[in-house]
Design a protein around this motif. Structure first.
Motif, mmCIF file in Angstrom:
data_model
loop_
_atom_site.group_PDB
_atom_site.id
_atom_site.type_symbol
_atom_site.label_atom_id
_atom_site.label_comp_id
_atom_site.label_asym_id
_atom_site.label_seq_id
_atom_site.Cartn_x
_atom_site.Cartn_y
_atom_site.Cartn_z
ATOM 1 N N GLY A 65 33.593 12.061 71.009
ATOM 2 C CA GLY A 65 33.907 13.457 71.306
ATOM 3 C C GLY A 65 35.032 13.764 72.262
ATOM 4 O O GLY A 65 35.250 14.933 72.583
ATOM 5 N N VAL A 66 35.750 12.750 72.740
ATOM 6 C CA VAL A 66 36.903 13.025 73.606
ATOM 7 C C VAL A 66 38.180 12.841 72.781
ATOM 8 O O VAL A 66 38.454 11.737 72.317
ATOM 9 C CB VAL A 66 36.944 12.077 74.837
ATOM 10 C CG1 VAL A 66 38.192 12.354 75.693
ATOM 11 C CG2 VAL A 66 35.664 12.221 75.662
ATOM 12 N N PRO A 67 38.953 13.908 72.575
ATOM 13 C CA PRO A 67 40.170 13.760 71.752
ATOM 14 C C PRO A 67 41.226 12.904 72.447
ATOM 15 O O PRO A 67 41.488 13.080 73.642
ATOM 16 C CB PRO A 67 40.662 15.200 71.570
ATOM 17 C CG PRO A 67 40.049 15.987 72.654
ATOM 18 C CD PRO A 67 38.788 15.288 73.060
ATOM 19 N N THR A 68 41.839 11.987 71.703
ATOM 20 C CA THR A 68 42.838 11.076 72.271
ATOM 21 C C THR A 68 44.097 11.081 71.411
ATOM 22 O O THR A 68 44.102 11.604 70.297
ATOM 23 C CB THR A 68 42.314 9.621 72.320
ATOM 24 O OG1 THR A 68 42.417 9.071 71.001
ATOM 25 C CG2 THR A 68 40.881 9.535 72.807
ATOM 26 N N HIS A 69 45.126 10.423 71.920
ATOM 27 C CA HIS A 69 46.391 10.328 71.183
ATOM 28 C C HIS A 69 46.378 9.187 70.160
ATOM 29 O O HIS A 69 47.309 9.051 69.374
ATOM 30 C CB HIS A 69 47.575 10.173 72.143
ATOM 31 C CG HIS A 69 47.639 8.868 72.879
ATOM 32 N ND1 HIS A 69 48.818 8.381 73.420
ATOM 33 C CD2 HIS A 69 46.696 7.951 73.187
ATOM 34 C CE1 HIS A 69 48.595 7.227 74.009
ATOM 35 N NE2 HIS A 69 47.324 6.938 73.884
ATOM 36 N N PHE A 70 45.332 8.381 70.129
ATOM 37 C CA PHE A 70 45.295 7.201 69.259
ATOM 38 C C PHE A 70 45.321 7.589 67.771
ATOM 39 O O PHE A 70 44.559 8.436 67.333
ATOM 40 C CB PHE A 70 44.033 6.380 69.547
ATOM 41 C CG PHE A 70 43.906 5.151 68.707
ATOM 42 C CD1 PHE A 70 44.606 4.001 69.029
ATOM 43 C CD2 PHE A 70 43.092 5.141 67.571
ATOM 44 C CE1 PHE A 70 44.499 2.857 68.242
ATOM 45 C CE2 PHE A 70 42.978 3.999 66.785
ATOM 46 C CZ PHE A 70 43.679 2.855 67.128
#
Ligand code: TMP
Length: 237
Positions: A65-70
């Motif tokens: 649930g944590v949005p990342t740049h990956f």
């Protein structure tokens, strides 16, 4: 995906443009630095281990649930990421007393804190990444109150996810540093950026306190490569 122009070279990574204007390639080097580049060296294969570790951990926090740049792992040393405008505020979370907190407070390392501490640092090598607070970050236009509140919420969530992930692998997550950025392609949405690796986290083996992170390099403890290899093994298994 082909390399485009180099956008940035940091201490441990190089960022390249790609043929997609919304994406960058993040290349992981073996170079190591400590004490804001006063100590320099190389940790053999660090870039390979860190790309692997960070790919796995960014995917894990995204899944929870944590949005990342990956976006995806492209090769041994390359990761495809979403292009971010990096916020120049580093977020450090601390569960156990270590490093600069021990020094600042004049206490030994090792005690578990009754509550997690969030420290904010200005991302500026020339100034040695000084400690700042939320008011300073807002006054200098580094981030809005809303962004800082969102960064804090995500940072605590990452802490919960990684603490249990590593706990299951017999490791205490002592402290770690996160960087966030705004993604223009997603309307300025805040995403977790950078990396999650032993360069920017402290990992101690439960029970023994054996260090499995960059403190082995910073403090000349030896077996530096082995520590990165060990973390990679337990993270990808
Ligand atoms: P510290 O003890 O030096 O303040 O570092 C706390 C944690 O945050 C440690 O795991 C290393 C990480 N960190 C970085 O990776 N880069 C930084 O610029 C800072 C301030 C901390």
């Amino acid at each position: 995906m082909e390399h485009g122009k180099q956008v940035y070279e940091g201490k441990a990574k190089i960022i390249y443009e790609t043929d997609n204007p919304d994406y960058y390639i993040q290349f992981f080097k073996d170079d190591a630095s400590a004490f804001n580049a006063k100590k320099l060296g190389t940790i053999e294969s660090k870039g390979v281990f860190n790309n692997s570790i960070s790919s796995r951990l960014l995917q894990e926090v995204e899944r929870q649930g944590v949005p990342t740049h990956f976006v995806e792992k492209l090769s041994e040393r390359e990761m495809l990421v979403k292009k971010l405008d990096i916020i120049l505020v580093e977020v450090v979370l601390r569960n156990i007393i270590a490093g600069s907190l021990a020094k600042r407070m004049g206490v030994e390392e090792g005690a578990r804190l009754p509550n997690t501490i969030v420290d904010l640092h200005l991302k500026n090598d020339e100034l040695d990444d000084p400690l700042i607070n939320e008011d300073t970050a807002v006054a200098f236009g580094l981030a809005t109150r809303e962004e800082l509140a969102q960064m804090r919420e995500y940072a605590f969530k990452v802490n919960d996810i990684l603490t249990s992930f590593f706990s299951e692998r017999n490791i205490d997550l002592v402290d770690f540093k996160l960087e966030f950025g705004r993604c223009a392609a997603e309307g300025g949405k805040l995403l977790l950026g950078d990396e999650i690796t032993p360069d920017g986290c402290r990992f101690w083996e439960k029970g023994t306190g054996r260090k499995l992170d960059k403190d082995r390099f910073r403090r000349d403890l030896g077996q530096v490569e082995d520590a990165y290899a060990e973390v990679e093994k337990l993270v990808i298994e």
